[in-house]
Design a protein around this motif. Sequence first.
Motif, PDB file in Angstrom:
ATOM      1  N   ALA A   1       0.829  -1.209   0.000  1.00 48.74           N
ATOM      2  CA  ALA A   1       0.000   0.000   0.000  1.00 48.74           C
ATOM      3  C   ALA A   1       0.862   1.256   0.000  1.00 48.74           C
ATOM      4  N   ALA A   2       1.947   1.244   0.768  1.00 48.92           N
ATOM      5  CA  ALA A   2       2.834   2.414   0.819  1.00 48.92           C
ATOM      6  C   ALA A   2       3.540   2.627  -0.508  1.00 48.92           C
ATOM      7  N   LEU A   3       3.914   1.538  -1.176  1.00 45.19           N
ATOM      8  CA  LEU A   3       4.537   1.659  -2.491  1.00 45.19           C
ATOM      9  C   LEU A   3       3.533   2.180  -3.517  1.00 45.19           C
TER      10      LEU A   3
ATOM     11  N   ALA B   1       1.151   4.182  -2.992  1.00 47.66           N
ATOM     12  CA  ALA B   1       0.992   5.618  -2.776  1.00 47.66           C
ATOM     13  C   ALA B   1       2.095   6.417  -3.457  1.00 47.66           C
ATOM     14  N   LEU B   2       3.216   5.732  -3.755  1.00 45.65           N
ATOM     15  CA  LEU B   2       4.320   6.371  -4.473  1.00 45.65           C
ATOM     16  C   LEU B   2       4.287   6.042  -5.958  1.00 45.65           C
ATOM     17  N   ASP B   3       3.168   5.495  -6.424  1.00 46.20           N
ATOM     18  CA  ASP B   3       2.990   5.129  -7.828  1.00 46.20           C
ATOM     19  C   ASP B   3       3.935   3.997  -8.237  1.00 46.20           C
ATOM     20  N   ILE B   4       4.204   3.096  -7.303  1.00 41.71           N
ATOM     21  CA  ILE B   4       5.031   1.916  -7.568  1.00 41.71           C
ATOM     22  C   ILE B   4       4.164   0.678  -7.365  1.00 41.71           C
ATOM     23  N   ALA B   5       4.019  -0.117  -8.406  1.00 38.75           N
ATOM     24  CA  ALA B   5       3.234  -1.341  -8.297  1.00 38.75           C
ATOM     25  C   ALA B   5       4.056  -2.396  -7.557  1.00 38.75           C
ATOM     26  N   ALA B   6       3.400  -3.199  -6.735  1.00 36.89           N
ATOM     27  CA  ALA B   6       4.087  -4.262  -5.995  1.00 36.89           C
ATOM     28  C   ALA B   6       3.115  -5.409  -5.775  1.00 36.89           C
ATOM     29  N   GLU B   7       3.680  -6.619  -5.684  1.00 34.44           N
ATOM     30  CA  GLU B   7       2.853  -7.793  -5.444  1.00 34.44           C
ATOM     31  C   GLU B   7       3.692  -8.863  -4.751  1.00 34.44           C
ATOM     32  N   PRO B   8       3.043  -9.763  -3.983  1.00 30.06           N
ATOM     33  CA  PRO B   8       3.781 -10.858  -3.344  1.00 30.06           C
ATOM     34  C   PRO B   8       4.306 -11.839  -4.384  1.00 30.06           C
ATOM     35  N   VAL B   9       5.509 -12.364  -4.141  1.00 26.66           N
ATOM     36  CA  VAL B   9       6.112 -13.388  -4.990  1.00 26.66           C
ATOM     37  C   VAL B   9       6.516 -14.552  -4.087  1.00 26.66           C
TER      38      VAL B   9
ATOM     39  N   PRO C   1       2.722   2.170  11.532  1.00 25.98           N
ATOM     40  CA  PRO C   1       2.311   2.416  10.139  1.00 25.98           C
ATOM     41  C   PRO C   1       3.171   3.438   9.410  1.00 25.98           C
ATOM     42  N   ALA C   2       3.670   4.457  10.106  1.00 29.41           N
ATOM     43  CA  ALA C   2       4.479   5.473   9.434  1.00 29.41           C
ATOM     44  C   ALA C   2       5.778   4.889   8.902  1.00 29.41           C
ATOM     45  N   ALA C   3       6.242   3.801   9.509  1.00 28.70           N
ATOM     46  CA  ALA C   3       7.500   3.194   9.066  1.00 28.70           C
ATOM     47  C   ALA C   3       7.358   2.577   7.679  1.00 28.70           C
ATOM     48  N   ALA C   4       6.149   2.146   7.311  1.00 26.97           N
ATOM     49  CA  ALA C   4       5.939   1.576   5.977  1.00 26.97           C
ATOM     50  C   ALA C   4       6.263   2.598   4.901  1.00 26.97           C
ATOM     51  N   ALA C   5       5.893   3.852   5.131  1.00 26.63           N
ATOM     52  CA  ALA C   5       6.181   4.911   4.158  1.00 26.63           C
ATOM     53  C   ALA C   5       7.682   5.170   4.076  1.00 26.63           C
ATOM     54  N   VAL C   6       8.385   5.088   5.199  1.00 30.33           N
ATOM     55  CA  VAL C   6       9.838   5.275   5.199  1.00 30.33           C
ATOM     56  C   VAL C   6      10.502   4.183   4.367  1.00 30.33           C
ATOM     57  N   LEU C   7      10.061   2.936   4.559  1.00 33.93           N
ATOM     58  CA  LEU C   7      10.629   1.826   3.794  1.00 33.93           C
ATOM     59  C   LEU C   7      10.283   1.961   2.315  1.00 33.93           C
ATOM     60  N   ALA C   8       9.057   2.369   2.023  1.00 29.20           N
ATOM     61  CA  ALA C   8       8.659   2.536   0.624  1.00 29.20           C
ATOM     62  C   ALA C   8       9.527   3.602  -0.069  1.00 29.20           C
ATOM     63  N   ARG C   9       9.797   4.683   0.630  1.00 25.91           N
ATOM     64  CA  ARG C   9      10.651   5.729   0.033  1.00 25.91           C
ATOM     65  C   ARG C   9      12.075   5.214  -0.167  1.00 25.91           C
ATOM     66  N   ALA C  10      12.544   4.390   0.752  1.00 27.25           N
ATOM     67  CA  ALA C  10      13.878   3.808   0.591  1.00 27.25           C
ATOM     68  C   ALA C  10      13.920   2.898  -0.623  1.00 27.25           C
ATOM     69  N   ILE C  11      12.853   2.136  -0.857  1.00 28.86           N
ATOM     70  CA  ILE C  11      12.777   1.285  -2.053  1.00 28.86           C
ATOM     71  C   ILE C  11      12.720   2.141  -3.308  1.00 28.86           C
ATOM     72  N   ALA C  12      11.956   3.230  -3.257  1.00 29.81           N
ATOM     73  CA  ALA C  12      11.863   4.122  -4.410  1.00 29.81           C
ATOM     74  C   ALA C  12      13.228   4.682  -4.788  1.00 29.81           C
ATOM     75  N   ARG C  13      14.045   4.997  -3.780  1.00 26.72           N
ATOM     76  CA  ARG C  13      15.389   5.502  -4.071  1.00 26.72           C
ATOM     77  C   ARG C  13      16.234   4.446  -4.775  1.00 26.72           C
TER      78      ARG C  13
END
Length: 295
Positions: free
Chosen positions: A27-29, A31-39, A281-293
């Motif tokens: 969900a956090a990804l 919100a950053l316009d990054i698609a994600a799914e379980p593998v 919950p706020a930590a999910a957004a931090v991790l998502a931004r780290a992935i985006a980088r």
Amino acid sequence: MSSTVGIVVTDTYRPGDGDNDTAPLIAALSALDIAAEPVIWHAWEPRSDAGYDLLVLRSPWDYSEREAEFRAWLARAADAVPVLNPPALVEWNLDKLYLQDLQRLGVEVVPTQWVTSPAELAAALSSHGGDWVVLKPSVSAGALNTGLMRANSAEAEELGRQILTLGRTVMVQPEVPELSEGLEKALYFFDGEFTHAISKGALLERGGGFRGGSYQENPQLVTAAETERAFGAKVLDAVARATGQPLPLYGRIDIVTSGRWGTVLLEAELFEPALNLHRAPAAAAVLARAIARQL
């Protein structure tokens, strides 16, 4: 959405049932316009046209029961798609022998005897007399084959021999009273940034087995003192020096502050720790931004 991320899980993945991280991370990804799914790692064969720009290891929790298969899959995956945390770091982190590397670099670690034979097991247990000790394999997840027992008990010897029979190194550690009181803390760092700390409570029953009869964490948000945060950062710095790898995308540093040994490292979990994003919950957004980088 311009990028797609695969979140690596296993087939026991259920949102809200054990894995409380994958759904909020997706969900956090998003919100950053990054698609994600379980593998599901062992149901997906890596290939160059997989459609993923990045794989993020999240909860391949059956790796210790399928270690050779997981190692081989991880190598194939990295040939096809960038994987985080990096496979070289994961390979190092799979076996808790890495604690020896960190100790040599000045990280205080809970006292451990490393046992590779029945004779060494007998000597290690004998050195503790009738005190309580923890025995566990150096490769394990979910406290599998782990017990808190009297060092001079038949049960301790039996568990140690069982671990040796599995081809594992046995870790023999003195009981840390603060651990038995549930004072262990898990410190979370995403791209080097401290986000939150969790206490999961005491797990092991004296005499063997788990409190309540089964492995059951009770994660609760706790505060981490500045000295504890600094200790976690020190561990991550030592990891980088020991492995030559860059700062991990994510890491969970498990510590306890004890009256006898001070603050000591229990584990540095760098590829499949529960992140407890449902508690922070706020930590999910931090991790998502780290992935985006990384993308």
